[in-house]
Design an enzyme around this catalytic site. Structure first.
Site, short mmCIF file in Angstrom:
data_model
loop_
_atom_site.label_atom_id
_atom_site.label_comp_id
_atom_site.label_asym_id
_atom_site.label_seq_id
_atom_site.Cartn_x
_atom_site.Cartn_y
_atom_site.Cartn_z
CB SER A 142 -0.90 0.01 1.23
OG SER A 142 -1.43 1.31 1.41
CG HIS B 237 -3.98 -1.61 -1.31
ND1 HIS B 237 -5.10 -2.38 -1.53
CD2 HIS B 237 -4.30 -0.76 -0.30
CE1 HIS B 237 -6.05 -2.03 -0.69
NE2 HIS B 237 -5.59 -1.04 0.07
CG ASP C 113 -5.12 2.46 1.20
OD1 ASP C 113 -6.05 1.64 1.14
OD2 ASP C 113 -3.96 2.15 1.57
CG MET D 120 -8.37 7.21 2.85
SD MET D 120 -7.50 7.22 4.42
CE MET D 120 -6.55 5.71 4.27
CG HIS E 84 -9.29 0.13 0.09
ND1 HIS E 84 -8.63 -0.09 1.29
CD2 HIS E 84 -10.61 0.10 0.39
CE1 HIS E 84 -9.52 -0.22 2.26
NE2 HIS E 84 -10.73 -0.10 1.74
CG MET F 134 -11.32 3.26 2.69
SD MET F 134 -9.71 3.25 3.50
CE MET F 134 -8.67 3.25 2.05
CG MET G 21 -11.41 -2.62 5.88
SD MET G 21 -9.88 -2.20 5.02
CE MET G 21 -8.94 -1.34 6.29
CG ASP H 201 -6.07 -2.78 3.64
OD1 ASP H 201 -4.99 -2.48 4.17
OD2 ASP H 201 -6.71 -2.01 2.91
#
Ligand code: DX5
Ligand code: ZN
Length: 222
Positions: free
Chosen positions: A7, A32, A34, A36, A65, A67, A136, A174
């Protein structure tokens, strides 16, 4: 063979391309990313323009991913930026079936993530159409948190769900994955390991990848 997805949340973003190359040299399988939004999770990161920069830095599949709330508005932008797999949160998407279909129609693999407090049963009715279920093992929003032990039982329940439905999705974990927590995760049935801090906070990113890959592929007792 289990897969490793470093990540970039924990990477030195001022040297992103070089850091990704180091992970690649160490045998990273996916990268990966992330995303957000400061609403679904209490942190902000990046959007499609950084995914595009990552795309230009590597040929590895990009595991994005999300979020974020209102994911539907942004899926096409992430696919156009180079995302290969897009994972949305069950807790953040209202019409999950529709969103999964939209991701697949745009040509990406579709994943669904669940928070530590969400039971796997919530995904029963989409399990046959998803490519990936992300468990998660920390509360989403930040890197560097401790692995929540109950996640192992959830992984085992997810393996059973997959067997019962004769489904094909990969099981990804994760949060808090390092050389220690990877072992019981592997033995519980995880297919894809996300690791941020344990890889990018290590002085030798390639060596950290090699070591973690060896662990996730040797701990296999299935
Ligand atoms: C957390 C993110 C993770 C994070 C993991 O919300 O989804 O992908 O980067 O970081 P570590 O491996 O440091 O727990
Ligand atoms: Zn993540």
């Amino acid at each position: 063979m289990a897969l490793l997805a470093p990540s970039i949340l924990a990477a030195d973003l001022s040297n992103l391309s070089q850091q990704i190359k180091m992970a690649e040299l160490g045998g990273a399988d996916w990268i990966h990313c992330d995303v957000m939004d400061g609403h679904f999770v209490p942190n902000l990161t990046f959007g499609p323009i950084i995914i595009k920069a990552v795309r230009n830095s590597t040929k590895l599949p990009l595991d994005v991913h999300l979020m974020i709330e209102n994911a539907d508005y942004y899926i096409e932008d992430f696919v156009n930026a180079g995302a290969n797999c897009i994972t949305v949160h069950q807790e953040a998407v209202i019409h999950l079936n529709r969103t999964i279909i939209k991701i697949k129609e745009l040509g990406a693999k579709a994943g669904v993530a669940i928070n530590p407090s969400t039971p796997i049963e919530m995904l029963k009715d989409v399990a046959e159409i998803v490519d990936l279920i992300l468990i998660m093992s920390v509360n989403p929003g930040f890197g560097g948190q401790s692995f929540i032990q109950n996640s192992l039982k959830k992984v085992r329940d997810t393996v059973l769900l997959r067997q019962n439905l004769n489904a094909n999705f990969l099981i990804e974990i994760d949060g808090g994955i390092d050389n220690k927590t990877a072992v019981p995760s592997m033995n519980s049935g995880v297919d894809v390991f996300v690791a941020g801090s344990s890889i990018f906070k290590n002085n030798n990113i390639s060596a950290a990848c090699i070591e973690l890959k060896n662990i996730i592929n040797s701990a296999d007792t299935k």
